[in-house]
Design a protein around this motif. Structure first.
Motif, PDB file in Angstrom:
ATOM      1  N   HIS A 235       0.744  -1.278   0.153  1.00  0.00           N
ATOM      2  CA  HIS A 235      -0.210   0.467  -0.361  1.00  0.00           C
ATOM      3  C   HIS A 235       1.385   0.980   0.067  1.00  0.00           C
ATOM      4  O   HIS A 235       0.764   1.740  -0.934  1.00  0.00           O
ATOM      5  N   ILE A 293      -6.787   4.001   4.128  1.00  0.00           N
ATOM      6  CA  ILE A 293      -7.866   4.301   2.980  1.00  0.00           C
ATOM      7  C   ILE A 293      -8.090   5.862   2.227  1.00  0.00           C
ATOM      8  O   ILE A 293      -7.802   5.738   1.078  1.00  0.00           O
ATOM      9  N   ALA A 301      -1.070   7.687   7.579  1.00  0.00           N
ATOM     10  CA  ALA A 301      -1.287   6.173   6.967  1.00  0.00           C
ATOM     11  C   ALA A 301      -0.675   5.488   8.183  1.00  0.00           C
ATOM     12  O   ALA A 301      -0.741   4.490   8.105  1.00  0.00           O
ATOM     13  N   ASN A 363      -6.076   0.439  -2.076  1.00  0.00           N
ATOM     14  CA  ASN A 363      -6.475   1.071  -0.796  1.00  0.00           C
ATOM     15  C   ASN A 363      -8.368   0.470  -0.961  1.00  0.00           C
ATOM     16  O   ASN A 363      -8.990   0.692   0.407  1.00  0.00           O
TER      17      ASN A 363
END
Length: 401
Positions: A235, A293, A301, A363
């Motif tokens: 991610h 997300i 994050a 995400n």
């Protein structure tokens, strides 16, 4: 009905012994994981073949869980748990000796079976040990699994850097697991059940729906954990555009927060109860992953991944404790179902997210574990129907000489 746990060792010694089993299990699996790249190179297999072999390992682990569950109830934990530890230790040398895909596959079947068997056995033992304490202690056992994995990462990195042959490293790690299993075995507890039948002579069994509900919650939480294990770093790299080295911090934040959370969970569970841990932990995890997300900034994050790990830390241990206490006469078989369903979720999560990522950004695919965490929040109150932390002021235990 009254249940009497017959102790074969002092409670503190049994607790330390159970810590050892969780730690050696995490260490064994961690040593295999660390050496996957070198084993892949030695055997000459492709990534796709490795993926299929990992499914074989998972299937063998699930089989080991279902076999070990009834055996725990039949032959006792003092026999099964050390035996499973020895099988796992012996099997650890196999991947290092493999030379092609089919020898590696055979080795991983044994590794998976041993891992599944010890997983159910040590969790069942943890439930028995916990009954002798006035407060929950299950989450700390699971934290020791994480510590074992971290030790394996350090040891594995050091041996790989020193060019120690993989087969020698894994063989020595296996010997260590066998030795620790034998040392810890003498301190395990055994549970015997004294039953007073109902007037009709019938045995009351826990509702099947409750067992499956606990398994369903374990499936959702462990699926979410599996997503973090396999996709957190990707991610950061693919969505946030970080370097590979920075991406590693995403999983690191999750793993550290989960480990710390498991060491803290027991004290909190003693104060608020298992249902609250499962519900509000799932809610915290949902919030953390939602931040991941929607927020494109790396520092925020990172916080999101940490909150996600902290939220997931305590839920699964509470579910395993609840399953083990539904019916002490069939504790192993019940735990095998719940642990097995959770393990299926752990394996399925990364694959499901990978499939969704073909159709949407990574995400956005994370919405699936968010939904599962929200469902767990609403399903958490089922633990109140069988409170695993409720204990009498004078537990019925005695020492065996």
């Amino acid at each position: 009905m009254t249940a009497t746990d017959v102790r074969v060792a002092p409670p503190k010694a049994a607790r330390v012994a159970t810590w050892m089993y969780f730690g050696l299990n995490g260490f064994a699996i961690g040593m295999w994981v660390v050496h996957i790249p070198s084993i892949e190179h030695t055997t000459g297999i492709t990534h796709s073949t490795l993926g299929l072999l990992l499914l074989v390992l998972g299937a063998a682990a699930f089989t080991g869980m279902q076999v070990a569950g009834p055996l725990v109830d039949k032959i006792g934990q003092r026999r099964l748990v050390p035996a499973a530890g020895i099988v796992l230790g012996i099997s650890l040398a196999g991947p290092g000796l493999a030379t092609n895909w089919w020898t590696l596959g055979l080795a991983l079947i044994l590794v998976g079976f041993g891992n599944g068997a010890i997983d159910v056995g040590m969790n069942a033992q943890a439930v028995v040990v916990e009954r002798g304490y006035p407060r929950p202690i299950m989450a700390a056992f699971h934290a020791m699994w994480s510590i074992g994995g971290a030790i394996a990462a350090v040891v594995g990195a050091a041996t790989l850097r020193a060019d120690v042959p993989t087969e020698l490293t894994l063989a020595l790690a296996g010997v260590l697991c066998i030795v620790l299993s034998l040392i810890a075995s003498r301190f395990l507890l055994e549970a015997t059940i004294e039953e007073e039948d109902s007037p009709e002579g019938e045995r009351t069994k826990p509702p099947a729906k409750l067992v499956w509900a606990l398994g369903g919650l374990a499936f959702g939480l462990m699926l979410s954990e599996g997503v973090a294990n396999d996709w957190a770093a990707l991610h950061f790299r693919d969505i946030l555009g970080t370097t590979v080295s920075t991406a590693a911090f995403a999983y690191g934040a999750f793993a550290v927060a989960m480990t710390v959370g498991r060491f803290l969970t027991d004290r909190v569970a003693a104060a608020v109860g298992p249902a609250a841990i499962v519900r509000w932990g799932a809610a915290m995890a949902a919030v953390g992953l939602t931040v991941v997300i929607v927020v494109p900034w790396v520092p925020v994050a990172l916080v999101g991944w940490a909150v996600f790990g902290l939220g997931l830390a305590g839920g699964v241990p509470q579910l395993f404790t609840a399953a083990g206490n539904l019916d002490p006469r069939s504790s192993g078989a019940l735990m095998a179902r719940v642990v097995g369903l959770g393990y299926v979720g752990l394996l399925a999560g990364p694959a499901l997210i990978g499939g969704l990522a073909h159709w949407m950004p990574l995400n956005i695919a994370f919405i699936l574990p968010v939904v599962l965490c929200v469902l767990t929040f609403f399903g958490g109150p089922i633990l109140k129907s069988k409170d695993p932390v409720a204990r009498s002021e004078e537990p019925a235990v005695r020492s065996a000489k």
